[in-house]
Write a protein that holds these residues in place. Sequence first.
Motif, mmCIF file in Angstrom:
data_model
loop_
_atom_site.group_PDB
_atom_site.id
_atom_site.type_symbol
_atom_site.label_atom_id
_atom_site.label_comp_id
_atom_site.label_asym_id
_atom_site.label_seq_id
_atom_site.Cartn_x
_atom_site.Cartn_y
_atom_site.Cartn_z
ATOM 1 N N ASP A 41 -31.854 25.504 14.326
ATOM 2 C CA ASP A 41 -30.487 25.138 13.914
ATOM 3 C C ASP A 41 -30.453 23.756 13.287
ATOM 4 O O ASP A 41 -29.538 23.439 12.528
ATOM 5 N N LYS A 42 -31.447 22.911 13.584
ATOM 6 C CA LYS A 42 -31.544 21.585 12.954
ATOM 7 C C LYS A 42 -32.774 21.531 12.051
ATOM 8 O O LYS A 42 -33.358 20.461 11.816
ATOM 9 N N ARG A 43 -33.176 22.688 11.554
ATOM 10 C CA ARG A 43 -34.297 22.812 10.618
ATOM 11 C C ARG A 43 -35.565 22.132 11.150
ATOM 12 O O ARG A 43 -36.335 21.531 10.431
ATOM 13 N N ALA A 79 -37.594 19.931 8.480
ATOM 14 C CA ALA A 79 -36.849 19.055 7.555
ATOM 15 C C ALA A 79 -37.126 17.587 7.837
ATOM 16 O O ALA A 79 -36.351 16.722 7.425
ATOM 17 N N ILE A 81 -38.022 13.927 9.836
ATOM 18 C CA ILE A 81 -37.516 13.158 10.967
ATOM 19 C C ILE A 81 -36.038 13.454 11.173
ATOM 20 O O ILE A 81 -35.301 13.717 10.215
ATOM 21 N N ASP A 82 -35.639 13.423 12.436
ATOM 22 C CA ASP A 82 -34.234 13.638 12.764
ATOM 23 C C ASP A 82 -33.411 12.490 12.169
ATOM 24 O O ASP A 82 -33.641 11.315 12.499
ATOM 25 N N LEU A 83 -32.486 12.856 11.300
ATOM 26 C CA LEU A 83 -31.735 11.829 10.547
ATOM 27 C C LEU A 83 -30.873 10.954 11.451
ATOM 28 O O LEU A 83 -30.426 9.878 11.020
ATOM 29 N N ALA A 140 -41.729 13.981 7.500
ATOM 30 C CA ALA A 140 -42.575 14.198 8.679
ATOM 31 C C ALA A 140 -43.055 15.650 8.750
ATOM 32 O O ALA A 140 -44.113 15.930 9.324
ATOM 33 N N LYS A 162 -40.458 12.560 1.248
ATOM 34 C CA LYS A 162 -39.158 11.937 1.008
ATOM 35 C C LYS A 162 -39.097 10.460 1.404
ATOM 36 O O LYS A 162 -38.166 9.739 1.005
ATOM 37 N N GLU A 163 -40.077 9.991 2.196
ATOM 38 C CA GLU A 163 -39.956 8.662 2.806
ATOM 39 C C GLU A 163 -39.657 7.544 1.809
ATOM 40 O O GLU A 163 -38.720 6.758 2.020
#
Length: 273
Positions: A41-43, A79, A81-83, A140, A162-163
């Motif tokens: 649910d949080k990719r 997706a 690191i947890d944003l 990550a 994306k970093e």
Amino acid sequence: MTVDANLGGSAEAVSASELAEIGLRYEVDGAIATITLDRPDKRNAQTFATWSALARIGEHIPDQVRIVVVKGEGPSFSAGIDLRMFTPEGVPGQGSFVSAASLGETTFERRIADAQRGFLWLRRPDIVSIAAVHGHAIGAGFQLALACDLRVVAEDVKFCMKEPALGLVPDLTGTKPLVELVGLPRAIELCLTARVVGAEEAVRLGLAELAVPAGELAQAVQDLAGALLATDRGAATATKRLLQGALGRSLEEQAIAERREQIVRIRTLFASG
Ligand code: ACO
């Protein structure tokens, strides 16, 4: 047989319920261990708890395991690191970059080193790690795939480093394998543009060994694991160790390393008494 994870019952062990809370599953079936990022649910966004649990899984891998498969549940591999890490509130119990910014140099570096431990063990010579990657593998997530020895991808894969676009550097051990796989100019281009690499290009660049239709990913990984397991463990471990050292050695040094590994193999195979 599937043995679920109570990893030996020691104080450091990660229980299946703790893993579930973190968003991970871990199963051992004979010689194959499977780690599943399981927060669809949080990719499958990753936190410090994810990396700490990965490190502890690595420390407790049973001796019989020769293959480690890393995969993701749901529409994405991960997706990244947890944003929430970028917000002042952070991830409950784990802080955020906002609070980490004021840490002292040594503590800060230790924190990142702890996170990196979750990735580094996947290169151990006595195992072969395979990332089964589908959907998004961002930041990550891309680095976790790069931490594995081999990558099998689904045709819908989307790799993205994306970093730098977020003002950061990739620091989860991904930069070295990326450069080794695609070369320095391409690594610079991919990281600094944060563009998406799909399945066909991933195979062409050497980022993936194989691309298959999404529905065939699990079978393709299983087939690859079977082929890898057909090789004697001692020979496989020694050969992986030899290959891993090759880039850092001269031709002459590598020839010496080959001789030394071969002497051990031949004595193991043929010495009598
Ligand atoms: N951290 C925390 N939550 C996330 C993350 C993440 N990295 N990625 C997705 N989610 C959550 C979303 O907030 C959403 O939650 P909600 O349902 O509670 O609103 C849920 O996962 C689904 O996300 P969507 O964006 O709706 O899914 P979609 O399939 O449309 O898009 C995509 C997927 C492209 C991966 C998108 O979610 C995205 O861009 N995520 C952020 C990627 C990112 O920048 N990661 C950081 C990279 S840098 C690094 O890893 C160090």
